[in-house]
Structure formats: structure tokens, C-alpha cells
Scaffold this motif. Structure first.
Motif, PDB file in Angstrom:
ATOM      1  N   GLY A  45       0.828  -1.200   0.000  1.00  0.00           N
ATOM      2  CA  GLY A  45       0.000   0.000   0.000  1.00  0.00           C
ATOM      3  C   GLY A  45       0.856   1.240   0.000  1.00  0.00           C
ATOM      4  N   THR A  46       0.253   2.356   0.412  1.00  0.00           N
ATOM      5  CA  THR A  46       1.004   3.602   0.425  1.00  0.00           C
ATOM      6  C   THR A  46       1.398   3.945   1.841  1.00  0.00           C
ATOM      7  N   VAL A  47       2.617   4.400   1.978  1.00  0.00           N
ATOM      8  CA  VAL A  47       3.137   4.851   3.254  1.00  0.00           C
ATOM      9  C   VAL A  47       3.019   6.369   3.259  1.00  0.00           C
ATOM     10  N   PRO A  48       2.613   6.970   4.391  1.00  0.00           N
ATOM     11  CA  PRO A  48       2.515   8.425   4.406  1.00  0.00           C
ATOM     12  C   PRO A  48       3.834   9.066   3.988  1.00  0.00           C
ATOM     13  N   ALA A  49       3.742  10.031   3.107  1.00  0.00           N
ATOM     14  CA  ALA A  49       4.947  10.671   2.575  1.00  0.00           C
ATOM     15  C   ALA A  49       5.627  11.496   3.653  1.00  0.00           C
ATOM     16  N   VAL A  50       6.931  11.498   3.633  1.00  0.00           N
ATOM     17  CA  VAL A  50       7.702  12.321   4.545  1.00  0.00           C
ATOM     18  C   VAL A  50       7.710  13.729   3.969  1.00  0.00           C
ATOM     19  N   ALA A  51       7.164  14.672   4.725  1.00  0.00           N
ATOM     20  CA  ALA A  51       7.077  16.044   4.229  1.00  0.00           C
ATOM     21  C   ALA A  51       8.436  16.727   4.348  1.00  0.00           C
ATOM     22  N   TRP A  52       8.758  17.553   3.368  1.00  0.00           N
ATOM     23  CA  TRP A  52       9.986  18.336   3.414  1.00  0.00           C
ATOM     24  C   TRP A  52       9.613  19.783   3.673  1.00  0.00           C
ATOM     25  N   THR A  53      10.577  20.561   4.129  1.00  0.00           N
ATOM     26  CA  THR A  53      10.331  21.951   4.485  1.00  0.00           C
ATOM     27  C   THR A  53      10.976  22.882   3.464  1.00  0.00           C
ATOM     28  N   PRO A  54      10.189  23.755   2.821  1.00  0.00           N
ATOM     29  CA  PRO A  54      10.764  24.684   1.844  1.00  0.00           C
ATOM     30  C   PRO A  54      11.564  25.788   2.542  1.00  0.00           C
ATOM     31  N   LEU A  55      12.431  26.450   1.775  1.00  0.00           N
ATOM     32  CA  LEU A  55      13.227  27.555   2.299  1.00  0.00           C
ATOM     33  C   LEU A  55      12.346  28.791   2.457  1.00  0.00           C
ATOM     34  N   ALA A  56      12.619  29.591   3.516  1.00  0.00           N
ATOM     35  CA  ALA A  56      11.780  30.754   3.772  1.00  0.00           C
ATOM     36  C   ALA A  56      12.567  31.850   4.474  1.00  0.00           C
ATOM     37  N   ASP A  57      12.084  33.090   4.305  1.00  0.00           N
ATOM     38  CA  ASP A  57      12.587  34.257   5.023  1.00  0.00           C
ATOM     39  C   ASP A  57      11.426  34.838   5.815  1.00  0.00           C
ATOM     40  N   VAL A  58      11.697  35.259   7.063  1.00  0.00           N
ATOM     41  CA  VAL A  58      10.671  35.884   7.898  1.00  0.00           C
ATOM     42  C   VAL A  58      11.198  37.243   8.340  1.00  0.00           C
ATOM     43  N   THR A  59      10.442  38.289   8.049  1.00  0.00           N
ATOM     44  CA  THR A  59      10.817  39.634   8.476  1.00  0.00           C
ATOM     45  C   THR A  59       9.700  40.224   9.326  1.00  0.00           C
ATOM     46  N   GLU A  60      10.099  41.141  10.224  1.00  0.00           N
ATOM     47  CA  GLU A  60       9.128  41.777  11.110  1.00  0.00           C
ATOM     48  C   GLU A  60       9.231  43.280  10.978  1.00  0.00           C
ATOM     49  N   SER A  61       8.077  43.918  10.851  1.00  0.00           N
ATOM     50  CA  SER A  61       8.016  45.380  10.858  1.00  0.00           C
ATOM     51  C   SER A  61       7.194  45.778  12.077  1.00  0.00           C
ATOM     52  N   GLY A  85      -4.150  30.806  16.099  1.00  0.00           N
ATOM     53  CA  GLY A  85      -3.496  31.513  17.191  1.00  0.00           C
ATOM     54  C   GLY A  85      -2.216  32.150  16.698  1.00  0.00           C
ATOM     55  N   GLN A  86      -1.081  31.728  17.256  1.00  0.00           N
ATOM     56  CA  GLN A  86       0.215  32.284  16.861  1.00  0.00           C
ATOM     57  C   GLN A  86       0.929  31.424  15.826  1.00  0.00           C
ATOM     58  N   GLU A  87       0.326  30.289  15.442  1.00  0.00           N
ATOM     59  CA  GLU A  87       0.989  29.372  14.520  1.00  0.00           C
ATOM     60  C   GLU A  87       0.480  29.532  13.095  1.00  0.00           C
ATOM     61  N   LEU A  88       1.439  29.569  12.169  1.00  0.00           N
ATOM     62  CA  LEU A  88       1.140  29.638  10.741  1.00  0.00           C
ATOM     63  C   LEU A  88       1.623  28.336  10.121  1.00  0.00           C
ATOM     64  N   VAL A  89       0.740  27.657   9.372  1.00  0.00           N
ATOM     65  CA  VAL A  89       1.090  26.375   8.755  1.00  0.00           C
ATOM     66  C   VAL A  89       0.802  26.449   7.262  1.00  0.00           C
ATOM     67  N   VAL A  90       1.841  26.186   6.456  1.00  0.00           N
ATOM     68  CA  VAL A  90       1.703  26.172   5.002  1.00  0.00           C
ATOM     69  C   VAL A  90       1.991  24.750   4.546  1.00  0.00           C
ATOM     70  N   ALA A 112       4.951  15.863  -0.674  1.00  0.00           N
ATOM     71  CA  ALA A 112       4.313  16.759   0.290  1.00  0.00           C
ATOM     72  C   ALA A 112       5.350  17.649   0.967  1.00  0.00           C
ATOM     73  N   PHE A 113       4.966  18.915   1.194  1.00  0.00           N
ATOM     74  CA  PHE A 113       5.818  19.825   1.947  1.00  0.00           C
ATOM     75  C   PHE A 113       5.010  20.477   3.053  1.00  0.00           C
ATOM     76  N   GLU A 114       5.721  20.947   4.082  1.00  0.00           N
ATOM     77  CA  GLU A 114       5.063  21.596   5.211  1.00  0.00           C
ATOM     78  C   GLU A 114       6.018  22.628   5.800  1.00  0.00           C
ATOM     79  N   TYR A 115       5.508  23.827   6.051  1.00  0.00           N
ATOM     80  CA  TYR A 115       6.281  24.876   6.703  1.00  0.00           C
ATOM     81  C   TYR A 115       5.469  25.351   7.895  1.00  0.00           C
ATOM     82  N   ARG A 116       6.040  25.232   9.095  1.00  0.00           N
ATOM     83  CA  ARG A 116       5.366  25.671  10.317  1.00  0.00           C
ATOM     84  C   ARG A 116       6.155  26.792  10.949  1.00  0.00           C
TER      85      ARG A 116
END
Length: 165
Positions: A45-61, A85-90, A112-116
């Protein structure tokens, strides 16, 4: 039981492969891919895919956080942005192209990818804005009014008390 030993000419240890120094995670990604294939063939069958994390920049103003995530080749309809709440999930998935012929080499990320991201302070999740441009997903997360810095003017009371006396 004995373990096979690889012997090298001249008895010297072999140096690292030339490509290893450029991207040390390449071998790890290949190992994960092979392990996933092994699990799939063993368990079936299918095994759940291991998600990878894309590259990102976070800036605050003063009034918002801006998150820029590199997702080249991904369509906006294949991406999900959630705020709790305070968590952002892409999350999303880069689907592998159907190819004709034999694929000789592949170094592009698929699956699959995931960025938290957990952002500090109070956020206004109702006014989050997200848009794609040139393979970069830009998410603007405004700060709540209570969390924004406020400049306080200082009044000089010594002048007003001297003039009234």
C-alpha cells in the motif's frame, strides 16, 4: 557471522565524494527516498509521505510579519495556508511530472511539503494576506492593535506648575 570489508588500493582511506561537500543533505534525501520505497514494498500500500520543508525568510516590521517561502513550480491552488493563534502552517504538494522515456537523474523536490512557524505576540489572523509571484509565496500577517508598538509623547509638567504659581 562476518561483515564484508571494502579494501582500497594502497591501504589508504578513500576521501569523501566530490559532490558531498556541495550539498550534504542530498545523500540524506536519497536515503529517505530509498527507505520510503522499502517500507512501501514491505508493508504494501502507500506509506505516508515524509514532508519536506521549503526555504523561507521571515521579516518583522512595526505592524506585521512577512513570510516569503520559495515554492518554484507550485500552483497556488496546490497550497494551503492555515493560521491558528500564533501558529502559521503552510502545506501542499509538488506532484511529479509524468514523463516519457527513462529518467536518468532527478534532483528536484517532489511530494508533500510543510512549513510551520510560531510567531510571537498577538496576531490579527482575520487580515492575513497571501499571494504567489515568481515562485515565491508571500504571506503578510498583521499584528493585533494591542501588540503594535506605540510612541508616547512626554510632556514637561515643570513649566506648567511654575507659570501658575
Amino acid at each position: 557471522m562476518t561483515t564484508p570489508v571494502r579494501r582500497h588500493r594502497g591501504g589508504a582511506m578513500q576521501d569523501r565524494p566530490a559532490g558531498w561537500a556541495r550539498n550534504p543533505l542530498t545523500e540524506f534525501d536519497q536515503l529517505l527516498s530509498e527507505m520510503s520505497g522499502l517500507m512501501e514494498s514491505t508493508v504494501g500500500g502507500t506509506v505516508p509521505a515524509v514532508a519536506w520543508t521549503p526555504l523561507a525568510d521571515v521579516t518583522e516590521s512595526d505592524d506585521a510579519f512577512q513570510v516569503e517561502i520559495e515554492l518554484p513550480g507550485v500552483k497556488s491552488k496546490d497550497i494551503s495556508v492555515d493560521a491558528n493563534g500564533q501558529e502559521l502552517v503552510v502545506t501542499g504538494e509538488i506532484k511529479e511530472k509524468e514523463r516519457k522515456g527513462v529518467l536518468r537523474r532527478s534532483t528536484r523536490r517532489t511530494g508533500a511539503f510543510e512549513y510551520r512557524l510560531r510567531l510571537p505576540g498577538e496576531l490579527d489572523t482575520e487580515k492575513i494576506d497571501a499571494h504567489m509571484s515568481g515562485g515565491v509565496l508571500t504571506i503578510t500577517v498583521p499584528k493585533a492593535e494591542a501588540a503594535k508598538p506605540r510612541h508616547v509623547e512626554i510632556s514637561d509638567r515643570s513649566e506648567s506648575t511654575e507659570s501658575s504659581g
